[in-house]
Design a protein around this motif. Structure first.
Motif, mmCIF file in Angstrom:
data_model
loop_
_atom_site.group_PDB
_atom_site.id
_atom_site.type_symbol
_atom_site.label_atom_id
_atom_site.label_comp_id
_atom_site.label_asym_id
_atom_site.label_seq_id
_atom_site.Cartn_x
_atom_site.Cartn_y
_atom_site.Cartn_z
ATOM 1 N N SER A 1 44.517 34.209 50.668
ATOM 2 C CA SER A 1 45.664 35.105 50.789
ATOM 3 C C SER A 1 46.372 35.269 49.445
ATOM 4 O O SER A 1 46.781 36.386 49.076
ATOM 5 N N ARG A 2 46.491 34.180 48.688
ATOM 6 C CA ARG A 2 47.140 34.261 47.379
ATOM 7 C C ARG A 2 46.308 35.088 46.403
ATOM 8 O O ARG A 2 46.849 35.848 45.589
ATOM 9 N N ILE A 3 44.978 34.948 46.478
ATOM 10 C CA ILE A 3 44.098 35.746 45.612
ATOM 11 C C ILE A 3 44.254 37.229 45.926
ATOM 12 O O ILE A 3 44.402 38.069 45.042
ATOM 13 N N LEU A 4 44.230 37.554 47.220
ATOM 14 C CA LEU A 4 44.341 38.958 47.620
ATOM 15 C C LEU A 4 45.714 39.531 47.258
ATOM 16 O O LEU A 4 45.821 40.696 46.881
ATOM 17 N N GLN A 5 46.756 38.707 47.368
ATOM 18 C CA GLN A 5 48.081 39.167 46.985
ATOM 19 C C GLN A 5 48.133 39.496 45.497
ATOM 20 O O GLN A 5 48.714 40.503 45.071
ATOM 21 N N SER A 6 47.478 38.643 44.686
ATOM 22 C CA SER A 6 47.411 38.893 43.243
ATOM 23 C C SER A 6 46.654 40.184 42.961
ATOM 24 O O SER A 6 47.070 40.997 42.126
ATOM 25 N N PHE A 7 45.536 40.389 43.657
ATOM 26 C CA PHE A 7 44.773 41.628 43.485
ATOM 27 C C PHE A 7 45.616 42.845 43.864
ATOM 28 O O PHE A 7 45.569 43.893 43.214
ATOM 29 N N ASP A 8 46.387 42.697 44.942
ATOM 30 C CA ASP A 8 47.238 43.796 45.404
ATOM 31 C C ASP A 8 48.276 44.147 44.337
ATOM 32 O O ASP A 8 48.496 45.332 44.025
ATOM 33 N N GLU A 9 48.879 43.134 43.759
ATOM 34 C CA GLU A 9 49.901 43.368 42.739
ATOM 35 C C GLU A 9 49.313 44.018 41.489
ATOM 36 O O GLU A 9 50.006 44.754 40.782
ATOM 37 N N GLY B 1 46.931 46.174 41.597
ATOM 38 C CA GLY B 1 46.413 47.486 41.962
ATOM 39 C C GLY B 1 44.911 47.531 42.118
ATOM 40 O O GLY B 1 44.307 48.606 42.010
ATOM 41 N N LEU B 2 44.295 46.375 42.418
ATOM 42 C CA LEU B 2 42.841 46.306 42.521
ATOM 43 C C LEU B 2 42.342 46.584 43.939
ATOM 44 O O LEU B 2 41.164 46.931 44.107
ATOM 45 N N ILE B 3 43.202 46.396 44.940
ATOM 46 C CA ILE B 3 42.754 46.559 46.324
ATOM 47 C C ILE B 3 43.722 47.441 47.096
ATOM 48 O O ILE B 3 44.879 47.637 46.709
ATOM 49 N N SER B 4 43.213 47.973 48.194
ATOM 50 C CA SER B 4 44.033 48.700 49.157
ATOM 51 C C SER B 4 43.826 48.062 50.521
ATOM 52 O O SER B 4 42.783 47.448 50.784
ATOM 53 N N LEU C 1 38.330 48.030 47.574
ATOM 54 C CA LEU C 1 38.687 48.140 46.174
ATOM 55 C C LEU C 1 39.226 49.533 45.872
ATOM 56 O O LEU C 1 38.699 50.530 46.364
ATOM 57 N N THR C 2 40.262 49.598 45.070
ATOM 58 C CA THR C 2 40.746 50.875 44.566
ATOM 59 C C THR C 2 39.841 51.325 43.424
ATOM 60 O O THR C 2 38.909 50.615 43.022
ATOM 61 N N ALA C 3 40.114 52.514 42.893
ATOM 62 C CA ALA C 3 39.327 52.977 41.743
ATOM 63 C C ALA C 3 39.467 51.996 40.583
ATOM 64 O O ALA C 3 38.493 51.682 39.891
ATOM 65 N N LYS C 4 40.678 51.489 40.378
ATOM 66 C CA LYS C 4 40.887 50.488 39.325
ATOM 67 C C LYS C 4 40.113 49.216 39.634
ATOM 68 O O LYS C 4 39.523 48.598 38.742
ATOM 69 N N GLY C 5 40.102 48.841 40.913
ATOM 70 C CA GLY C 5 39.367 47.642 41.304
ATOM 71 C C GLY C 5 37.873 47.788 41.073
ATOM 72 O O GLY C 5 37.206 46.854 40.617
ATOM 73 N N ARG C 6 37.328 48.971 41.400
ATOM 74 C CA ARG C 6 35.894 49.191 41.180
ATOM 75 C C ARG C 6 35.555 49.170 39.691
ATOM 76 O O ARG C 6 34.522 48.627 39.283
ATOM 77 N N THR C 7 36.444 49.744 38.881
ATOM 78 C CA THR C 7 36.217 49.718 37.438
ATOM 79 C C THR C 7 36.272 48.293 36.907
ATOM 80 O O THR C 7 35.437 47.884 36.087
ATOM 81 N N THR C 8 37.229 47.527 37.397
ATOM 82 C CA THR C 8 37.374 46.133 36.964
ATOM 83 C C THR C 8 36.156 45.316 37.364
ATOM 84 O O THR C 8 35.619 44.541 36.569
ATOM 85 N N TYR C 9 35.705 45.511 38.613
ATOM 86 C CA TYR C 9 34.514 44.784 39.047
ATOM 87 C C TYR C 9 33.297 45.200 38.230
ATOM 88 O O TYR C 9 32.467 44.365 37.858
ATOM 89 N N GLY C 10 33.174 46.497 37.930
ATOM 90 C CA GLY C 10 32.032 46.977 37.148
ATOM 91 C C GLY C 10 31.966 46.313 35.789
ATOM 92 O O GLY C 10 30.879 45.943 35.317
ATOM 93 N N ARG C 11 33.118 46.135 35.151
ATOM 94 C CA ARG C 11 33.136 45.467 33.849
ATOM 95 C C ARG C 11 32.725 44.008 33.974
ATOM 96 O O ARG C 11 31.975 43.492 33.141
ATOM 97 N N LEU C 12 33.211 43.354 35.015
ATOM 98 C CA LEU C 12 32.854 41.952 35.239
ATOM 99 C C LEU C 12 31.361 41.810 35.524
ATOM 100 O O LEU C 12 30.695 40.898 35.004
ATOM 101 N N GLU C 13 30.833 42.720 36.315
ATOM 102 C CA GLU C 13 29.405 42.693 36.634
ATOM 103 C C GLU C 13 28.565 42.905 35.380
ATOM 104 O O GLU C 13 27.549 42.228 35.168
#
Length: 307
Positions: free
Chosen positions: A70-78, A80-83, A98-110
């Motif tokens: 829950s804390r991880i998801l809250q951080s992601f929410d803050e 703007g990585l998830i909806s 994942l939001t568009a920002k979240g998908r971009t962030t994951y793509g970079r990590l991948e």
């Protein structure tokens, strides 16, 4: 303890764990010079590869405490990585994406992860990389500790056609002394099927046992009324499960559904196990021809089954 484990084996596994986590940088505060921990990166991976999951589904998959997740998801929410959207099945729970920002962030990590592993493997010779990957597959298979679900037949997935070519080449070289020209023929047949087969009248079956490929069979169109069986294979590890018989029966049933009048095949007299499968399925030997192909002297055989 019914099956006591020697202390030296426990120590060896712990030593490997220490080496591997250090080698992959898991002990660092952040993964791959990103703001994310390993656990956070795994949560991002699950979100990227699932269709709007519930938080409890991610927690169950990763074995994460609900509060920690829950804390991880809250951080992601803050960030703007998830909806989140209320679940239509239970309004008290949310579907997460994942939001568009979240998908971009994951793509970079991948991408960074791919580069990191590629750099690690680049220091090994091709044969060493193959051994490493095979060893990892063995570790994963043994530690899953799941009971065998028995063999299954399925359609081809990405990578299966390459496996068919490699397995035929390796098996026939080891068992019968066939040379590289046989593997080239298999590659031609499999490649043609992959590039231009008609799924309404042609099909490939992949046998799978305990999550690993265990066999193959192709049925292709020879003419409007005649189908042809090709590339029947059962790995030595999968023998005893009647996979060859099952694949041949599936192919015959499919051929009947397609309206073929006859199924034919070409094999070699030295392939005793395959010949028995064909004979038991009702195929009749209609022609033989001595030839020298793939290295040794052979006797080619044509078998037919009238539907």
């Amino acid at each position: 303890m019914s099956n006591p484990v020697p202390p030296d084996q426990v120590a060896r596994v712990r030593g490997f764990n220490r080496f591997y986590t250090r080698r992959l940088g898991v002990l660092e505060q952040h993964l791959l010079n990103t703001p994310f921990s390993l656990t956070e990166a795994r949560v991002l991976y699950e979100l990227a590869h699932r269709d709007a999951p519930l938080a409890k589904e991610i927690g169950a998959e990763l074995g994460i405490d609900a509060g920690y997740l829950s804390r991880i998801l809250q951080s992601f929410d803050e960030q703007g990585l998830i909806s989140r959207k209320p679940s239509p099945d239970d309004r008290r729970q949310s579907r997460i994406g994942l939001t568009a920002k979240g998908r971009t962030t994951y793509g970079r990590l991948e991408q960074r992860s791919q580069q990191e592993i590629a750099a690690m493997l680049a220091g090994l010779q091709p044969s060493e990389r193959s051994r490493l990957v095979a060893s990892m597959e063995t570790i994963e298979r043994l530690l899953r500790a799941a009971p065998s679900q028995g063999p299954i037949l399925r359609g081809p997935q990405p990578g299966d056609i390459g496996w068919v070519v490699q397995s035929h080449g390796a098996f026939y070289a080891a068992e019968y002394g066939f040379d590289a020209s046989f593997e080239a023929l298999v590659a031609e047949i499999a490649g043609k099927f992959l590039a231009a087969h008609d799924p309404r009248r042609e099909r490939c079956w992949i046998a799978e046992l305990d999550g690993a490929q265990a066999g193959s069979l192709f049925l292709v169109q020879a003419s409007d009324e005649v189908a042809k069986l090709r590339l029947l294979l059962v790995t030595p590890q999968a023998r005893g499960h009647r996979l060859g018989q099952r694949m041949v029966q599936e192919a015959i049933g499919f051929a009947r559904q397609c309206g073929y009048r006859k199924v034919t095949l070409w094999t070699q007299s030295i392939l005793g196990a395959a010949r028995k499968i064909y004979q038991d399925a009702g195929f009749v030997l209609v022609a033989t021809e001595p030839h020298r192909s793939f290295g040794p002297d052979l006797i080619g055989e044509t078998w037919e089954l009238t539907l």
